[in-house]
Design an enzyme around this catalytic site. Structure first.
Site, PDB file in Angstrom:
ATOM      1  N   ASP A 124       0.812  -1.225   0.000  1.00  0.00           N
ATOM      2  CA  ASP A 124       0.000   0.000   0.000  1.00  0.00           C
ATOM      3  C   ASP A 124       0.843   1.271   0.000  1.00  0.00           C
ATOM      4  O   ASP A 124       0.395   2.319   0.457  1.00  0.00           O
ATOM      5  CB  ASP A 124      -0.980   0.009   1.179  1.00  0.00           C
ATOM      6  CG  ASP A 124      -0.279  -0.127   2.513  1.00  0.00           C
ATOM      7  OD1 ASP A 124       0.946  -0.310   2.524  1.00  0.00           O
ATOM      8  OD2 ASP A 124      -0.965  -0.039   3.544  1.00  0.00           O
ATOM      9  N   LYS A 175       5.523   2.859  16.139  1.00  0.00           N
ATOM     10  CA  LYS A 175       4.559   3.883  16.566  1.00  0.00           C
ATOM     11  C   LYS A 175       4.933   4.510  17.916  1.00  0.00           C
ATOM     12  O   LYS A 175       4.233   4.346  18.926  1.00  0.00           O
ATOM     13  CB  LYS A 175       3.155   3.281  16.615  1.00  0.00           C
ATOM     14  CG  LYS A 175       2.759   2.729  15.261  1.00  0.00           C
ATOM     15  CD  LYS A 175       1.292   2.497  15.094  1.00  0.00           C
ATOM     16  CE  LYS A 175       0.997   2.104  13.668  1.00  0.00           C
ATOM     17  NZ  LYS A 175       0.544   0.792  13.410  1.00  0.00           N
ATOM     18  N   ASP A 235       1.924   6.567   1.868  1.00  0.00           N
ATOM     19  CA  ASP A 235       1.197   5.419   2.403  1.00  0.00           C
ATOM     20  C   ASP A 235      -0.284   5.699   2.159  1.00  0.00           C
ATOM     21  O   ASP A 235      -0.818   6.681   2.660  1.00  0.00           O
ATOM     22  CB  ASP A 235       1.533   5.331   3.899  1.00  0.00           C
ATOM     23  CG  ASP A 235       0.519   4.540   4.689  1.00  0.00           C
ATOM     24  OD1 ASP A 235      -0.258   3.792   4.085  1.00  0.00           O
ATOM     25  OD2 ASP A 235       0.520   4.661   5.930  1.00  0.00           O
TER      26      ASP A 235
HETATM   27  P1  GTP Z   1      -5.377  -1.181   8.098  1.00  0.00           P
HETATM   28  O1  GTP Z   1      -6.341  -2.213   8.566  1.00  0.00           O
HETATM   29  O2  GTP Z   1      -6.050   0.055   7.641  1.00  0.00           O
HETATM   30  O3  GTP Z   1      -4.254  -0.900   9.075  1.00  0.00           O
HETATM   31  O4  GTP Z   1      -4.662  -1.710   6.760  1.00  0.00           O
HETATM   32  P2  GTP Z   1      -3.903  -3.094   6.474  1.00  0.00           P
HETATM   33  O5  GTP Z   1      -4.723  -4.233   6.933  1.00  0.00           O
HETATM   34  O6  GTP Z   1      -3.530  -3.073   5.034  1.00  0.00           O
HETATM   35  O7  GTP Z   1      -2.627  -3.036   7.402  1.00  0.00           O
HETATM   36  P3  GTP Z   1      -1.253  -2.269   7.164  1.00  0.00           P
HETATM   37  O8  GTP Z   1      -1.515  -0.965   6.506  1.00  0.00           O
HETATM   38  O9  GTP Z   1      -0.511  -2.270   8.425  1.00  0.00           O
HETATM   39  O10 GTP Z   1      -0.531  -3.263   6.154  1.00  0.00           O
HETATM   40  C1  GTP Z   1       0.607  -2.915   5.408  1.00  0.00           C
HETATM   41  C2  GTP Z   1       0.692  -3.864   4.221  1.00  0.00           C
HETATM   42  O11 GTP Z   1       0.805  -5.207   4.680  1.00  0.00           O
HETATM   43  C3  GTP Z   1      -0.542  -3.834   3.344  1.00  0.00           C
HETATM   44  O12 GTP Z   1      -0.106  -3.945   2.010  1.00  0.00           O
HETATM   45  C4  GTP Z   1      -1.341  -5.050   3.769  1.00  0.00           C
HETATM   46  O13 GTP Z   1      -2.076  -5.607   2.684  1.00  0.00           O
HETATM   47  C5  GTP Z   1      -0.271  -6.001   4.203  1.00  0.00           C
HETATM   48  N1  GTP Z   1      -0.667  -6.872   5.317  1.00  0.00           N
HETATM   49  C6  GTP Z   1      -1.016  -6.495   6.571  1.00  0.00           C
HETATM   50  N2  GTP Z   1      -1.250  -7.561   7.330  1.00  0.00           N
HETATM   51  C7  GTP Z   1      -1.051  -8.652   6.550  1.00  0.00           C
HETATM   52  C8  GTP Z   1      -1.127 -10.086   6.775  1.00  0.00           C
HETATM   53  O14 GTP Z   1      -1.425 -10.570   7.868  1.00  0.00           O
HETATM   54  N3  GTP Z   1      -0.864 -10.877   5.704  1.00  0.00           N
HETATM   55  C9  GTP Z   1      -0.522 -10.386   4.489  1.00  0.00           C
HETATM   56  N4  GTP Z   1      -0.281 -11.239   3.513  1.00  0.00           N
HETATM   57  N5  GTP Z   1      -0.429  -9.054   4.236  1.00  0.00           N
HETATM   58  C10 GTP Z   1      -0.678  -8.214   5.272  1.00  0.00           C
END
Ligand code: GTP
Length: 386
Positions: A124, A175, A235
């Site tokens: 992202d 954080k 982001d």
């Molecule tokens: P929020 O719920 O809004 O925090 O978004 P998010 O679920 O995408 O979490 P975050 O922004 O922390 O994730 C950063 C990147 O890691 C994103 O591209 C997510 O798709 C990916 N990501 C987060 N958690 C996982 C996971 O458990 N498995 C996989 N495969 N990707 C993850």
């Protein structure tokens, strides 16, 4: 582990650059709701292309063509759109997690595909990543892992990374509170990792690079380096950042995105000659825009949209197949796909999920969020809770 069914699955595949990338695309994108209830964050359109397409194109520019998608949430649309990746000149593997495994657990889950040094990317982030330079830096320092750093105004929402003068990582602080912040350099969501680091990740366990693997590597004194860059970075995790990304890309703040004209029109559009444009406006294929409409950039209209007479839209992003009535005013808002907006509706700072119907004359409060499929009949009824 689920196989993608392609001819390369389970086989050794060497790239020209000799390495692979894992993109973390499994997150639920809760902060981007209501946009992400039916569209996973990697498929959210940016300049009318799925977010992930921008990331894949950046990898391809550096000859990284073997790419593993670590999936969990709403995986099908990614497979449907990208398939085996051949249209973009890459080869994509899709691997599903049964439950979200966290950043390190997700990479452990695709271990069978990794046979050498590899990149891990948050799915992202938009950044012009110079993968070639990052890899050179990583190899020059004989690092076991390298994390790309970017400066931000407020590091308290991110993973702050402290380094010494030689860019060796000293501390990783997720954080931090404002009083704990010693640098504005944060983890930019791009890492280079040596395969032996995978041994530090327990199988079938939710595990994080930022909270578990990296701090443990530091504690054990392993060579762990940081590559600072001030390349454009965004982001896209929140609606505010998503809109800001479009403002930045259309205004040329990111040097990788340049446009020959102010109005970037798709194919087979019907645009009435009286339509007024101001600033950078992008219009997808097969849009119909009626007389007296004013479109003020930065603005993006997705394919197959219809915009009724005398409507004005500014500083907004509209996804595909949305029909907007006459005399509507939309400002600093995001509307997902397949919405129907009645005549004389006013939206400012609003985020509207997909398949929403807003009846004529409604004015939504700034900051309103509308759930997918909702029929908005009164100005007070738009969901505030997501
Ligand atoms: P929020 O719920 O809004 O925090 O978004 P998010 O679920 O995408 O979490 P975050 O922004 O922390 O994730 C950063 C990147 O890691 C994103 O591209 C997510 O798709 C990916 N990501 C987060 N958690 C996982 C996971 O458990 N498995 C996989 N495969 N990707 C993850």
């Amino acid at each position: 582990m689920e196989e993608c069914g392609c001819e390369h699955c389970g086989k050794e595949v060497k790239t020209k650059s000799g390495l692979k990338a894992v993109i973390l695309v499994g997150g639920e994108g809760t902060r981007l709701r209501p946009l992400t209830y039916h569209t996973p964050k990697p498929m959210v359109p940016v300049l009318n292309l799925p977010f992930l397409e921008h990331v894949i194109r950046n990898l391809k520019e550096h000859n990284i063509t073997e790419i593993v998608m670590a999936q969990f949430y709403l995986p099908a649309s990614m497979r449907e759109y990208f398939g085996d990746g051949s249209k973009l000149g890459v080869h994509l593997y899709y691997v599903m997690e049964e439950t979200p495994m966290g950043s390190a657990g997700a990479v452990k889950n695709v271990e069978d595909f990794l046979d050498g040094t590899f990149f891990v990317l948050n799915g992202d982030i938009i950044q012009n990543r110079d993968f070639t330079a990052i890899l050179k830096f990583h190899r020059r320092h004989h690092a076991k892992a390298t994390v790309v750093l970017t400066p931000v105004a407020d590091p308290t929402h991110y993973g702050v990374v402290e380094t010494d003068k030689r860019n060796k990582v000293k501390r990783f602080l997720e954080k931090p509170k404002a009083e704990e912040v010693t640098t504005n350099m944060i983890n930019a969501g791009t890492w280079v990792v040596e395969p032996e680091v995978l041994q530090r990740i327990p199988p079938d366990t939710k595990f994080s690079f930022e909270r578990d693997v990296f701090p443990q590597m530091l504690a054990d004194g392993l060579p762990f380096y940081a590559y600072p860059t001030d390349n454009y970075w965004m982001d896209t995790g929140t609606p505010e950042n998503y809109l800001q990304l479009h403002r930045d890309l259309l205004s040329g703040k990111n040097e990788a995105y340049t446009f020959d004209t102010d109005v970037i029109k798709g194919k087979r559009c019907q645009i009435h000659p009286s339509v007024k444009f101001k600033g950078k406006v992008m219009i997808g294929d097969k849009c119909r825009i009626e007389s007296g409409v004013k479109l003020s950039g930065p603005a993006v209209i997705g394919p197959n949209c219809r915009i009724g007479e005398n409507t004005s839209i500014s500083d907004s992003v509209i996804w595909h197949d949305t029909v907007i009535g006459e005399g509507v005013k939309i400002k600093s808002s995001i509307l997902a796909d397949n919405c129907k907006i009645g005549d004389d509706v006013k939206l400012t700072g609003t985020v509207v999920g997909d398949h929403v119907n807003i009846i004529e004359g409604i004015q939504l409060k700034k900051g309103s969020r509308v759930m997918p499929g909702e029929m908005v009949k009164s100005s007070d009824t738009a969901s505030q809770k997501i």
